[in-house]
Structures are given as C-alpha cells and as structure tokens.
Design a protein around this motif. Structure first.
Motif, PDB file in Angstrom:
ATOM      1  N   ASP A  49      19.543 -21.502 -17.194  1.00 16.27           N
ATOM      2  CA  ASP A  49      20.301 -22.346 -16.256  1.00 16.27           C
ATOM      3  C   ASP A  49      21.356 -23.167 -16.998  1.00 16.27           C
ATOM      4  N   LYS A  50      20.968 -23.763 -18.100  1.00 21.10           N
ATOM      5  CA  LYS A  50      21.894 -24.621 -18.857  1.00 21.10           C
ATOM      6  C   LYS A  50      23.121 -23.840 -19.306  1.00 21.10           C
ATOM      7  N   TYR A  51      22.895 -22.613 -19.765  1.00 20.56           N
ATOM      8  CA  TYR A  51      24.000 -21.814 -20.298  1.00 20.56           C
ATOM      9  C   TYR A  51      24.571 -20.824 -19.284  1.00 20.56           C
ATOM     10  N   GLN A  52      24.200 -21.032 -18.011  1.00 27.33           N
ATOM     11  CA  GLN A  52      24.788 -20.315 -16.889  1.00 27.33           C
ATOM     12  C   GLN A  52      24.757 -18.797 -17.069  1.00 27.33           C
ATOM     13  N   TYR A  53      23.585 -18.319 -17.454  1.00 23.33           N
ATOM     14  CA  TYR A  53      23.415 -16.877 -17.588  1.00 23.33           C
ATOM     15  C   TYR A  53      22.330 -16.419 -16.620  1.00 23.33           C
ATOM     16  N   ALA A  54      22.696 -15.520 -15.710  1.00 28.15           N
ATOM     17  CA  ALA A  54      21.747 -15.023 -14.714  1.00 28.15           C
ATOM     18  C   ALA A  54      21.072 -13.768 -15.238  1.00 28.15           C
ATOM     19  N   ALA A  55      19.754 -13.842 -15.383  1.00 25.96           N
ATOM     20  CA  ALA A  55      18.989 -12.702 -15.890  1.00 25.96           C
ATOM     21  C   ALA A  55      17.964 -12.266 -14.852  1.00 25.96           C
ATOM     22  N   ARG A  56      17.912 -10.972 -14.572  1.00 25.74           N
ATOM     23  CA  ARG A  56      16.923 -10.469 -13.631  1.00 25.74           C
ATOM     24  C   ARG A  56      15.522 -10.525 -14.228  1.00 25.74           C
ATOM     25  N   ASN A  57      15.440 -10.238 -15.518  1.00 23.30           N
ATOM     26  CA  ASN A  57      14.162 -10.241 -16.207  1.00 23.30           C
ATOM     27  C   ASN A  57      14.302 -10.978 -17.534  1.00 23.30           C
ATOM     28  N   ILE A  58      13.207 -11.510 -18.001  1.00 20.63           N
ATOM     29  CA  ILE A  58      13.191 -12.102 -19.334  1.00 20.63           C
ATOM     30  C   ILE A  58      12.621 -11.058 -20.278  1.00 20.63           C
ATOM     31  N   ASP A  59      13.510 -10.435 -21.035  1.00 21.11           N
ATOM     32  CA  ASP A  59      13.117  -9.411 -21.992  1.00 21.11           C
ATOM     33  C   ASP A  59      14.014  -9.519 -23.212  1.00 21.11           C
ATOM     34  N   THR A  60      13.849  -8.624 -24.159  1.00 21.60           N
ATOM     35  CA  THR A  60      14.630  -8.719 -25.395  1.00 21.60           C
ATOM     36  C   THR A  60      16.132  -8.573 -25.132  1.00 21.60           C
ATOM     37  N   LYS A  61      16.489  -7.779 -24.125  1.00 14.06           N
ATOM     38  CA  LYS A  61      17.907  -7.595 -23.806  1.00 14.06           C
ATOM     39  C   LYS A  61      18.522  -8.879 -23.256  1.00 14.06           C
ATOM     40  N   SER A  62      17.854  -9.506 -22.284  1.00 15.15           N
ATOM     41  CA  SER A  62      18.402 -10.729 -21.687  1.00 15.15           C
ATOM     42  C   SER A  62      18.402 -11.874 -22.700  1.00 15.15           C
ATOM     43  N   LEU A  63      17.387 -11.932 -23.564  1.00 23.67           N
ATOM     44  CA  LEU A  63      17.355 -12.991 -24.581  1.00 23.67           C
ATOM     45  C   LEU A  63      18.430 -12.754 -25.634  1.00 23.67           C
ATOM     46  N   GLY A  64      18.734 -11.490 -25.924  1.00 23.40           N
ATOM     47  CA  GLY A  64      19.828 -11.189 -26.844  1.00 23.40           C
ATOM     48  C   GLY A  64      21.159 -11.650 -26.280  1.00 23.40           C
ATOM     49  N   SER A  65      21.336 -11.453 -24.971  1.00 23.97           N
ATOM     50  CA  SER A  65      22.565 -11.916 -24.319  1.00 23.97           C
ATOM     51  C   SER A  65      22.623 -13.439 -24.304  1.00 23.97           C
ATOM     52  N   LEU A  66      21.476 -14.080 -24.079  1.00 20.26           N
ATOM     53  CA  LEU A  66      21.438 -15.540 -24.077  1.00 20.26           C
ATOM     54  C   LEU A  66      21.796 -16.101 -25.447  1.00 20.26           C
ATOM     55  N   ASP A  80      12.613 -16.957 -31.316  1.00 20.48           N
ATOM     56  CA  ASP A  80      11.151 -16.848 -31.459  1.00 20.48           C
ATOM     57  C   ASP A  80      10.519 -16.169 -30.250  1.00 20.48           C
ATOM     58  N   MET A  81      11.006 -16.520 -29.054  1.00 21.89           N
ATOM     59  CA  MET A  81      10.461 -15.898 -27.842  1.00 21.89           C
ATOM     60  C   MET A  81      10.792 -14.405 -27.811  1.00 21.89           C
ATOM     61  N   GLY A  82      11.964 -14.047 -28.285  1.00 23.62           N
ATOM     62  CA  GLY A  82      12.332 -12.633 -28.342  1.00 23.62           C
ATOM     63  C   GLY A  82      11.429 -11.861 -29.289  1.00 23.62           C
ATOM     64  N   GLU A  83      11.081 -12.476 -30.404  1.00 25.08           N
ATOM     65  CA  GLU A  83      10.194 -11.821 -31.361  1.00 25.08           C
ATOM     66  C   GLU A  83       8.797 -11.653 -30.782  1.00 25.08           C
ATOM     67  N   LEU A  84       8.347 -12.631 -29.994  1.00 25.18           N
ATOM     68  CA  LEU A  84       7.035 -12.508 -29.353  1.00 25.18           C
ATOM     69  C   LEU A  84       7.011 -11.335 -28.378  1.00 25.18           C
ATOM     70  N   ILE A  85       8.079 -11.241 -27.562  1.00 25.67           N
ATOM     71  CA  ILE A  85       8.163 -10.148 -26.591  1.00 25.67           C
ATOM     72  C   ILE A  85       8.226  -8.801 -27.304  1.00 25.67           C
ATOM     73  N   GLU A  86       9.006  -8.744 -28.384  1.00 21.63           N
ATOM     74  CA  GLU A  86       9.168  -7.495 -29.122  1.00 21.63           C
ATOM     75  C   GLU A  86       7.848  -7.039 -29.746  1.00 21.63           C
ATOM     76  N   SER A  87       7.004  -8.007 -30.085  1.00 20.38           N
ATOM     77  CA  SER A  87       5.713  -7.667 -30.688  1.00 20.38           C
ATOM     78  C   SER A  87       4.652  -7.342 -29.639  1.00 20.38           C
ATOM     79  N   GLY A  88       5.039  -7.389 -28.359  1.00 19.74           N
ATOM     80  CA  GLY A  88       4.129  -7.020 -27.291  1.00 19.74           C
ATOM     81  C   GLY A  88       3.309  -8.154 -26.722  1.00 19.74           C
ATOM     82  N   GLU A  89       3.601  -9.382 -27.112  1.00 27.05           N
ATOM     83  CA  GLU A  89       2.845 -10.526 -26.611  1.00 27.05           C
ATOM     84  C   GLU A  89       3.434 -11.025 -25.292  1.00 27.05           C
ATOM     85  N   SER A  90       2.554 -11.612 -24.471  1.00 28.35           N
ATOM     86  CA  SER A  90       2.996 -12.191 -23.203  1.00 28.35           C
ATOM     87  C   SER A  90       3.336 -13.663 -23.402  1.00 28.35           C
ATOM     88  N   LEU A  91       4.370 -14.107 -22.731  1.00 35.26           N
ATOM     89  CA  LEU A  91       4.772 -15.506 -22.841  1.00 35.26           C
ATOM     90  C   LEU A  91       3.972 -16.353 -21.860  1.00 35.26           C
TER      91      LEU A  91
END
Length: 270
Positions: free
Chosen positions: A115-132, A91-102
């Motif tokens: 943190d829970k899934y031990q994934y280090a992301a420089r930015n929160i964007d559609t790419k990092s959320l796809g990896s998550l 859902d958060m990825g869809e919000l970002i993709e639609s241009g909305e701010s979280l």
C-alpha cells in the motif's frame, strides 16, 4: 521546536546506526500484537520543525555547507527506514522461496508496504516481492541534497520556510498547501505543506519510489542493482525527466549543480 540538528557528522552517523538497530528490533513480531512496519518506522522519527535562516548566511560556501549539514542526517534517517523495509521484503522472499509459509503478521506487514509503495499485487509470491523491491530502495544522498537545493532555493524559499516543503511537491485540494504567487489562471494546484522537514523528505522519497512518473528512475536503479552496482546520483538523475516541465533542461541543471557542489556533498569528520 526541534533545534540543534546541525551537529557533527559522527553524532549524526551514530544516530542513524542506532536508528537502524532499533528499527530491526521493532520488526520482530510478538505473540500479543502484530507490529505495523509502516507505523512503527515512521513514528520512530523525531521530527524537525525549525528551518535555519539560510538567507541570512551571506557567504555562499558557508550557506551550502549549512544547508547540506542540516538536511543530511534527516535524509540518512529516512533512507535507513527504507533500507530496513527492503531487508524485510527480501527476507520474506527468501522464506517463500524456501517453501515456508508466512505468518498473518508477516502478511499484514507486506500488505502495508504494498500500500505504501502503491503496488497492486494479486498474490504475495517471489515475483510480486521482486517487483516491490524495485520500489523499496534508497535514493543516493547527494541526489536528494542537490534536488532539495534546486527546488527550495537552498532552503530560502517561502515553501521551505513556511511549509517545510523542500522538493516543490504539489497538492490539488483547496487549502492543502500554499498557493504559488505565479500560479496561472485556471490552475488549482498548491504547494504542499508538511508537518516537519522529515515528512517532506519522506514524501519525496516515496514519490520517487511509487509514482508512475518515475518508472524510468526505478528502472535505471534496478538495472544497476542487477549488475551488483551501487546506483549513483549522476546515473539516477536522468530518471527525473518528468519531475519538471522543463524536462531535459531540468536534468542538465541538476547535473551541473551536482558537479559544481561535489566537494560539499560529503561531510568529512575532522
């Protein structure tokens, strides 16, 4: 002590559905205080702290059924938690993709999941959320049941009975668990002790979803998802090659157990 978890499948399924509904409600942020996804979801579980004496069941078929019926609702509840987290990330990825701010609350929730899934992301964007999303995903129930049976000796091992450890997970600090009687000279590992069976299942699922040793497992699952296929146990077991030092022999053993116990893995309500 929590007892009576070996109930009817209908009741167990109803509890899972109710849990999912309740968890989705908890994800709605309020103006007064942010909702912590990880804390709220993990605290939603009513912990199981009593393991049946499976070794006292002499009939092999009845022992298998009792073991699977005991763990099944616990696995379903933990998978329901992951499914809720996955829906939130999507859902958060869809919000970002639609241009909305979280919002700050939504960003905090995402950081908790990173943190829970031990994934280090420089930015929160559609790419990092796809990896998550490759990490925040359920594990087939039958695969969890078979590996638990293998690692715990059908719930009869000392580690399962005394430490609620059904998956042979290790820890490496003195006193963190139970020292294996077969531990070799110079080894420092212990078999981890958990506060409940639920905690053991949750830790196992998080291990598969976060540990670099199981990148192949997650890659196979993500590839199947990309083809709009539902991942199955017999496909994903190949991703557990690093779970045991026996590697390919361990995979063959799990696949053999999966085939021989197929008729017991699905609980039918009659």
């Amino acid at each position: 002590m929590k007892t009576g978890r070996i109930g009817s499948f209908t009741l167990a399924l109803a509890m899972v559905i109710l849990a999912i509904f309740s968890l989705r409600i908890w994800l709605i942020p309020t103006a007064d205080e942010p909702v912590s996804i990880v804390t709220q979801l993990e605290n939603s579980v009513d912990p199981v702290t009593q393991v049946p004496d499976f070794s006292a069941i002499n009939d092999i078929i009845q022992k298998k059924k009792a073991f699977f019926d005991f763990l099944r609702p616990i696995i379903q509840q933990q998978n329901a938690i992951i499914a809720t987290e996955r829906d939130f990330v999507r859902d958060m990825g869809e919000l970002i993709e639609s241009g909305e701010s979280l919002s700050e609350t939504q960003l905090t929730q995402l950081h908790q999941l990173f943190d829970k899934y031990q994934y280090a992301a420089r930015n929160i964007d559609t790419k990092s959320l796809g990896s998550l999303l490759k990490r925040v995903d359920i594990v087939p129930e039958s695969m969890v049941l078979i590996q638990a049976a293998n690692e715990s000796g059908w719930g009869s091992s000392r580690f399962a009975r005394e430490g609620f450890n059904f998956f042979g997970e290790w820890c490496f600090s003195a006193g963190c668990g139970i020292v294996p009687s077969s531990r070799g000279s110079g080894k420092v590992h212990e078999v981890k002790v958990f506060p409940s069976v639920d905690a053991s299942v949750a830790s196992y699922l998080r291990n598969l979803n976060a540990n670099t040793a199981y990148a192949l497992f997650r890659s196979i699952r993500a590839d199947l998802r990309s083809q709009e296929l539902e991942p199955t146990a017999d496909q994903l077991i190949y991703g557990l090659v690093n779970y045991s030092e026996r590697q390919e022999a361990y995979i063959d053993e799990l696949l053999d157990m999966l085939r021989h116990n197929e008729k017991y893995l699905v609980k039918l309500d009659v």
